[in-house]
Write an enzyme that holds these catalytic residues in place. Structure first.
Site: not given
Ligand code: BES
Ligand code: ZN
Ligand code: MN
Length: 483
Positions: A255, A260, A267, A278, A337, A339, A341
């Site tokens: 990834k 992000d 966010k 990310d 967010d 993204e 996947r």
């Molecule tokens: N890149 C983030 C996940 C992340 C968060 C990695 C903190 C490292 C530290 C990912 O893209 C994300 O934002 N995931 C969301 C998913 C949710 C919207 C289902 C999350 O974890 O809040």
């Molecule tokens: Zn992310």
């Molecule tokens: Mn994200």
């Protein structure tokens, strides 16, 4: 850092510093005719963990570094902790080279090769510095070489352990530097440019799918992420042919979200800067590939980097948008967010065209993974027991921990959508598992594994920075897969 073997006997070779146990230090001092000086120096020394003493000598051996609390009975975890402390002291010494006396550091749970791996990893961690953007860089460490002295120096195993330590060092350096690079520098084009550097090797070819090519192929999931950004996305493909020509390749996917923001599902500002990390999944697969190339591993490897920036803009994807993935399956994007996947699912479908024997994706995929496991272990998911076993073994042996998580059907239900084949998010529960379930739908019958490294790939807080993980795990796995 360069790792070498000490080919002469311990006292024959000139050394600025020999790190050893109290018992071995005593003997060494005797052999050097420095018993009196030694006994004087250790008068107040107690042989306990956390207590270390550097004794200056005059002669070929300039210093003996006595490590307190060494015992062959230490658990591997305690040994690692001890080496982390020693490494941070040694790399700060005003010397160019230090030697580790493996005979003194023998551990009942570890072979000589394993000791070399553990010590070099500790040194590598302690020695890493990232000063590129400081106008007044912090002082550079002067230690450039670590020598290992052991009983089996002339064996092939010892030789390859040193070779692997140097290759891993190179891979970790690349992965950490890429991770730490700020997001205004490290964008998808930068990842492409850095990946191309691996193409200097004759067995390596680097190519890329730009947005127009991805559009022709129908990679609607990937493009839904990159379309909000001014910097176009890139699907980078690195092919390394180290194995037999007919042998099916292993595919690594990373990834590579170079920043992000969350997109329209923006966010919150707290710690948003950390979303430059990310792309650590991408950094780790590039690093592991570099290590495999450096070590001339006999494997065929295809590394795919799904590089994009997730930005909000007038062109960005909205919550509610439905896109068609490269696989043909449609996705209702309920949260922009989620993204990672979306870029990964198209990369996984693309990976299938290489008829691989295994597909392994690495991603800082979910905050929920950090809630579940913290930063000590990466979350491991797989639809194949053999692949899961091999990765668990590599995790244990490299010390780059991973913990197996479930992919049960029950969790799949969370991804139901009223309007498309699936939604890109489930509810609040089991976020890391549900994200893995989403990816599993694109892996289908392929041997596939997924590492959620949201907690392990970088440190937050005062030690903020890339950890280089899971390069050690991936590199060990690739070593084990050689033909
Ligand atoms: N890149 C983030 C996940 C992340 C968060 C990695 C903190 C490292 C530290 C990912 O893209 C994300 O934002 N995931 C969301 C998913 C949710 C919207 C289902 C999350 O974890 O809040
Ligand atoms: Zn992310
Ligand atoms: Mn994200």
């Amino acid at each position: 850092m360069k790792y070498l073997s000490n080919s002469k006997t311990l006292l024959e070779q000139k050394s600025s510093c020999i790190a050893t146990s109290l018992k071995h230090a005593k003997k060494m001092a005797r052999d050097l005719g420095a018993t009196k000086q030694f006994n004087h120096a250790i008068r107040d020394f107690s042989d306990k963990q956390g207590i270390n003493l550097c004794i200056q000598l005059d002669g070929k051996i300039e210093r003996i570094f006595v490590i307190g609390g060494v015992s062959s009975d230490l658990s591997l975890d305690s040994f690692r902790k001890l080496m982390a402390t020693i490494a941070s002291l040694i790399v700060q010494m005003p010397i160019r080279e230090a030697t580790f006396d493996l005979l003194a550091l023998k551990n009942k749970e570890a072979t000589w090769e394993k000791l070399i791996h553990e010590i070099s990893r500790a040194i590598s961690n302690a020695a890493y510095q990232y000063n590129k953007h400081k106008s007044q860089p912090t002082k550079k460490h002067s230690v450039k070489q670590i020598r290992f002295h052991g009983p089996d120096i002339k064996t092939q195993k010892f030789h390859s352990a040193i070779k692997f330590a140097n290759a891993l060092e190179a891979g970790l350096q690349i992965a950490k530097d890429l991770g730490n690079e700020p997001p205004n520098v490290c964008n998808p084009n930068y990842l492409l440019k850095e990946s191309r550097k691996l193409g200097k090797n004759r067995s390596v070819k680097v190519s890329n799918l730009n947005e127009s090519k991805m559009n022709d192929l129908g990679m609607g999931a990937f493009l839904s992420v990159s379309k909000g950004s001014e910097t176009p996305g890139q699907m980078i493909v690195i092919r390394y042919n180290g194995g037999k020509s007919k042998e099916a390749p292993i595919v690594l996917i990373g990834k590579g979200i170079t920043f992000d923001t969350g997109g329209i599902s923006l966010k919150s500002p707290a710690a948003m800067d950390e979303m430059k990390f990310d792309m650590c999944g991408a950094a780790s697969v590039i690093g592991a590939t570099a290590a495999a190339i450096e070590a001339n591993l006999k494997v065929n490897l295809i590394t795919i980097v799904a590089a994009a920036e997730n930005m909000p803009s007038g062109k960005a994807t909205r919550p509610g948008d439905i896109v068609k993935s490269y696989s043909g399956k449609t996705i209702e994007i309920l949260n922009t967010d989620a993204e990672g996947r979306l870029v990964l699912c198209d990369a996984i479908t693309y990976a299938k065209s290489f008829k691989p024997r295994a597909i392994i994706d690495v991603a800082t995929l979910t905050g929920a993974c950090i809630v579940a496991l913290g930063s000590h272990a990466s979350a491991l998911y797989s639809n194949n027991e053999n692949l899961a076993d091999s990765l668990e073994k590599a995790a244990t042996e490299s010390g780059d921990k991973a913990w197996r998580m479930p992919l049960w059907d029950e969790y799949q239900a969370n991804l139901r959508s009223n309007f498309a084949d699936m939604a890109n998010v489930g509810g609040r529960e089991a976020g890391s598992v549900v994200a893995a379930c989403f990816l599993s739908r694109f892996a289908d019958n392929e041997n596939w594994a997924h590492l959620d490294v949201a907690g392990s790939a970088f440190h937050s807080g005062p030690r903020k920075g890339s950890s280089g993980r899971p390069v050690p795990l991936l590199f060990k796995y690739l070593q084990d897969q050689q033909s």
